[in-house]
Design an enzyme around this catalytic site. Sequence first.
Site, PDB file in Angstrom:
ATOM      1  N   ASN A  59      -4.284   3.088   8.856  1.00  0.00           N
ATOM      2  CA  ASN A  59      -4.400   3.444  10.275  1.00  0.00           C
ATOM      3  C   ASN A  59      -3.128   4.119  10.794  1.00  0.00           C
ATOM      4  O   ASN A  59      -3.176   5.149  11.475  1.00  0.00           O
ATOM      5  CB  ASN A  59      -4.676   2.200  11.116  1.00  0.00           C
ATOM      6  CG  ASN A  59      -6.058   1.630  10.884  1.00  0.00           C
ATOM      7  OD1 ASN A  59      -6.926   2.281  10.327  1.00  0.00           O
ATOM      8  ND2 ASN A  59      -6.261   0.392  11.302  1.00  0.00           N
ATOM      9  N   GLY A  60      -1.972   3.517  10.469  1.00  0.00           N
ATOM     10  CA  GLY A  60      -0.705   4.055  10.962  1.00  0.00           C
ATOM     11  C   GLY A  60      -0.394   5.423  10.390  1.00  0.00           C
ATOM     12  O   GLY A  60       0.053   6.330  11.115  1.00  0.00           O
ATOM     13  N   ARG A 112     -10.114  -0.960  -1.196  1.00  0.00           N
ATOM     14  CA  ARG A 112      -8.887  -0.713  -0.441  1.00  0.00           C
ATOM     15  C   ARG A 112      -8.796   0.775  -0.162  1.00  0.00           C
ATOM     16  O   ARG A 112      -8.945   1.602  -1.064  1.00  0.00           O
ATOM     17  CB  ARG A 112      -7.640  -1.169  -1.190  1.00  0.00           C
ATOM     18  CG  ARG A 112      -6.389  -0.905  -0.331  1.00  0.00           C
ATOM     19  CD  ARG A 112      -5.131  -1.507  -0.877  1.00  0.00           C
ATOM     20  NE  ARG A 112      -4.074  -1.344   0.140  1.00  0.00           N
ATOM     21  CZ  ARG A 112      -3.136  -2.220   0.392  1.00  0.00           C
ATOM     22  NH1 ARG A 112      -3.087  -3.354  -0.273  1.00  0.00           N
ATOM     23  NH2 ARG A 112      -2.226  -1.995   1.318  1.00  0.00           N
ATOM     24  N   ARG A 169      -3.112  -2.202  -4.447  1.00  0.00           N
ATOM     25  CA  ARG A 169      -2.704  -3.604  -4.535  1.00  0.00           C
ATOM     26  C   ARG A 169      -3.606  -4.448  -3.629  1.00  0.00           C
ATOM     27  O   ARG A 169      -4.265  -3.925  -2.731  1.00  0.00           O
ATOM     28  CB  ARG A 169      -1.239  -3.785  -4.148  1.00  0.00           C
ATOM     29  CG  ARG A 169      -0.886  -3.261  -2.769  1.00  0.00           C
ATOM     30  CD  ARG A 169       0.613  -3.395  -2.475  1.00  0.00           C
ATOM     31  NE  ARG A 169       0.930  -2.860  -1.163  1.00  0.00           N
ATOM     32  CZ  ARG A 169       1.222  -1.581  -0.913  1.00  0.00           C
ATOM     33  NH1 ARG A 169       1.215  -0.708  -1.904  1.00  0.00           N
ATOM     34  NH2 ARG A 169       1.507  -1.178   0.304  1.00  0.00           N
ATOM     35  N   ASP A 219      -6.786  -0.066   5.171  1.00  0.00           N
ATOM     36  CA  ASP A 219      -5.408   0.407   5.163  1.00  0.00           C
ATOM     37  C   ASP A 219      -5.331   1.883   5.554  1.00  0.00           C
ATOM     38  O   ASP A 219      -6.235   2.661   5.268  1.00  0.00           O
ATOM     39  CB  ASP A 219      -4.823   0.220   3.759  1.00  0.00           C
ATOM     40  CG  ASP A 219      -3.309   0.327   3.736  1.00  0.00           C
ATOM     41  OD1 ASP A 219      -2.680   0.149   4.791  1.00  0.00           O
ATOM     42  OD2 ASP A 219      -2.768   0.598   2.657  1.00  0.00           O
ATOM     43  N   ASN A 277       1.571  -9.696   9.051  1.00  0.00           N
ATOM     44  CA  ASN A 277       1.548  -8.726  10.144  1.00  0.00           C
ATOM     45  C   ASN A 277       2.334  -9.180  11.373  1.00  0.00           C
ATOM     46  O   ASN A 277       2.652  -8.361  12.247  1.00  0.00           O
ATOM     47  CB  ASN A 277       0.105  -8.405  10.558  1.00  0.00           C
ATOM     48  CG  ASN A 277      -0.615  -7.507   9.580  1.00  0.00           C
ATOM     49  OD1 ASN A 277      -1.840  -7.498   9.505  1.00  0.00           O
ATOM     50  ND2 ASN A 277       0.134  -6.729   8.797  1.00  0.00           N
ATOM     51  N   VAL A 333      -1.032 -12.764   7.625  1.00  0.00           N
ATOM     52  CA  VAL A 333       0.071 -13.612   8.068  1.00  0.00           C
ATOM     53  C   VAL A 333       1.372 -12.813   8.113  1.00  0.00           C
ATOM     54  O   VAL A 333       2.274 -13.118   8.907  1.00  0.00           O
ATOM     55  CB  VAL A 333       0.230 -14.846   7.153  1.00  0.00           C
ATOM     56  CG1 VAL A 333      -0.954 -15.783   7.298  1.00  0.00           C
ATOM     57  CG2 VAL A 333       0.412 -14.441   5.687  1.00  0.00           C
TER      58      VAL A 333
END
Length: 241
Positions: free
Chosen positions: A17-18, A183, A189, A15, A63, A61
């Site tokens: 990248n953006g 994560r 989460r 998690d 995404n 799913v």
Amino acid sequence: MTASKIPQHVAIIMDGNGRWAKQRKLPRIEGHRRGAEAVKRVLKAAQENKVKNITLYAFSVENWNRPQDEIDALMNLLERFLSDQLPQLIKRKIRLQVIGRYQELPERIQTLLRKSEAATQEFDEYTLGLALNYGSRTEVIDAVKAISKAAQAGEVDIDHLDYEGFRSYLYTRDMPDPDLVIRTSGESRLSNFLMLQSAYAEIYFSQVFWPEFDEAEFKTALAAYASRERRYGKTTEQLKA
């Protein structure tokens, strides 16, 4: 680190990248491209630290709800990654196993995935799991449907079905359940990732965005895992007895 303190299976939610790209005023796809480089580093670190199984949450799913241009860019990036990394997987004897409804991915991606799985299927020491078009709830539904059909055919006795029998219908049936879930990016989460399999996994939340996750961060997560006592519902005294 002793062998008993090394997780057999590490699952990673990649998690950030953006947000990494946004902080640097770069396009989101550049964050995903840098994230692909982080995958290479972690695969190397996993082998060096004797972690036998790594599963990466590559495309969920959910995404599909992202902008179409980002989805297209992600598929192009996945295509390049698979093409570039297959020789490395073969050289390092790492088996590729895809989990999820990858039959719904673009045909060219499916072809590459089947080719990569076939080319590495004989390797049995290290496994790279790629979760593509994956969702834990979807996985459970698919497993229930398959078990129902097997029961109707007389192949399963529902009254004697236990977790081991159920897990043989999961996408991950050929891999051990995760010992450690990582994560990145500070989020806390599971996001519909291996929720059933992670029932007794240790969870490590890294503050680092995925494009910056490196060998040192991976070893920090392993050290955190090694410091924990896994009781599986038992008391400390029972474990010591």
